[in-house]
Enzyme design. Structure first.
Site, PDB file in Angstrom:
ATOM      1  N   GLY A   1       0.931  -0.858  -0.018  1.00  0.00           N
ATOM      2  CA  GLY A   1      -0.042  -0.037  -0.646  1.00  0.00           C
ATOM      3  C   GLY A   1       1.033   1.195   0.026  1.00  0.00           C
ATOM      4  O   GLY A   1       0.491   2.401   0.477  1.00  0.00           O
TER       5      GLY A   1
ATOM      6  N   TYR B   1     -13.088   0.835   9.814  1.00  0.00           N
ATOM      7  CA  TYR B   1     -11.631   1.270  10.005  1.00  0.00           C
ATOM      8  C   TYR B   1     -11.149   1.071  11.160  1.00  0.00           C
ATOM      9  O   TYR B   1     -10.046   0.509  11.435  1.00  0.00           O
ATOM     10  CB  TYR B   1     -11.690   2.797  10.053  1.00  0.00           C
ATOM     11  CG  TYR B   1      -9.818   2.532   9.452  1.00  0.00           C
ATOM     12  CD1 TYR B   1      -8.876   2.405   8.320  1.00  0.00           C
ATOM     13  CD2 TYR B   1      -9.515   3.967   9.775  1.00  0.00           C
ATOM     14  CE1 TYR B   1      -7.675   2.338   8.797  1.00  0.00           C
ATOM     15  CE2 TYR B   1      -8.351   4.553  10.185  1.00  0.00           C
ATOM     16  CZ  TYR B   1      -7.179   3.601   9.370  1.00  0.00           C
ATOM     17  OH  TYR B   1      -5.648   3.643   9.025  1.00  0.00           O
TER      18      TYR B   1
END
Length: 373
Positions: free
Chosen positions: A62, A195
């Site tokens: 990422g 999240y």
């Protein structure tokens, strides 16, 4: 020759026959347990043992986010350009692509990720792949896949290949029932976003893998991160970046949080420094696997007053967004990071005045160049 072909075919079928697609189990290297996914001990990998004096071989997943690119730059200065591999599933900008090694890596593709680790002799892995809060709430199934299933892939590979693994956490890992002022390392965590839930899951799974399999797992809970390189994207703490852009461009700023909303914040250079320091810290110095880190806590009103020292004509108004305000009211007001400061010597460099001066130094220069052009 037929016998050789038959044996080869049988081995191939055996390695691919697992119902979970993750290979066969073997006797572990560690004496305290086995990784859920391991390969035969006599498998022929191009592995090399590293001495303490060798630089780590680093993979960042990422990596095209703000923190990944910044971390790659810092680590390449420290360990050498070719020892740090940036990866993502997106196409990198030219300046990123030509700044050092970049490869495509999908964390949901276990086999591909494992091949990358083996073929590049990776020893450190920084796992930044995640869907953040706003995007995650809009697509919970995808967030669950990326943030949780992807994490499981990384944990298994790191345990199997004896990697040192860093996974960032966040102030979003706390919830409205957590103590807010200050928030200690260990307390009730009941976040209200997918999240936040996935980050609590990451903290607990990393600690479990450490005690169960001996994985060298390390984690920091980041506060709000401020950088001149990033554009505000509508997040809860993004007002602290937006105010600088508006002060330079229009001299007017409308804040979507109440003026007295206090949140922990940090300049990006401090964040990257802390990440490298905790990874380099001796294992015996770490009393826990997940640490709070903090640099400053301020309110929109306090930030505006500091900004107005540089732009006295800045006019600030408040138009509170109920959703963002509710999120901010459930987050810590101050991080208690005494354990990080005691265990591995964490110390921040930027407080509020230095932060504001640095932001204007970068953004002001960019603005003057744009005006001249």
């Amino acid at each position: 020759m037929p016998i050789v072909r038959n044996v080869s075919r049988a081995l191939s079928q055996l390695l691919q026959s697992s119902g979970c697609g993750c290979g066969i189990s073997i006797v572990p290297v560690r004496c305290i347990g086995v990784s859920p996914r391991q390969v035969a001990s006599d498998a022929s990998f191009h592995s090399v043992s590293f001495s303490e004096s060798d630089h780590p071989r680093v993979l960042i997943t990422g990596g095209l986010g703000q923190l990944g690119v910044g971390l790659a730059k810092l680590l390449r200065k420290r360990f050498g350009k070719n020892n740090v591999i940036l990866s993502d599933i997106r196409k990198p900008a030219d300046n990123v692509f030509y700044s050092g090694p970049f490869i495509y890596a999908d964390i949901l593709d276990y086999k591909n990720l494992r091949e990358i680790v083996v073929n590049n002799r990776i020893t450190w892995l920084f796992h930044y792949s995640a869907l953040l809060s706003a995007v995650g709430e809009a697509n919970v199934p995808l967030a669950r896949a990326v943030n949780i299933t992807g994490l499981h892939n990384v944990l298994d590979i790191a345990a199997e290949h004896n990697l040192r693994l860093f996974v960032p956490s966040t102030i979003g890992a706390f919830g409205p029932t957590s103590p807010r002022d200050p928030t200690p390392d260990l307390c009730i965590q009941r976040p209200r976003t997918i999240y936040g839930v996935s980050k609590v899951h990451a903290e607990l799974m990393g600690e479990y893998y450490h005690y169960r399999y001996g994985l060298d797992f390390r984690c920091l809970r980041y506060p709000g991160i401020i950088s001149a390189d990033s554009q505000p994207g509508g997040g809860t703490t993004d007002y602290a970046v937006q105010i600088f852009h508006d002060a330079i461009k229009t001299g007017k700023f409308q804040c979507n949080l109440k003026p007295d909303t206090r949140l922990p914040m940090m300049y990006i250079d401090d964040c990257l420094k802390a990440t490298l320091e905790v990874m380099e810290a001796p294992a015996e110095a770490l009393s826990m696997r997940t640490y709070n880190i903090s640099a400053m806590s301020f309110t929109p009103e306090e930030l505006a007053q500091e900004v107005q020292k540089h732009v006295p004509e800045l006019h600030v108004t408040y138009n509170v967004d109920k959703v963002r305000q509710a999120i901010a009211d459930s987050w810590p007001m101050n991080f208690d990071d005494r354990n990080a400061r005691r265990d591995w010597g964490w110390k921040h460099d930027y407080d509020l005045p230095e932060l504001v001066t640095t932001m204007f130094s970068f953004l002001g220069s960019d603005s003057r160049i744009a005006q001249a052009n």
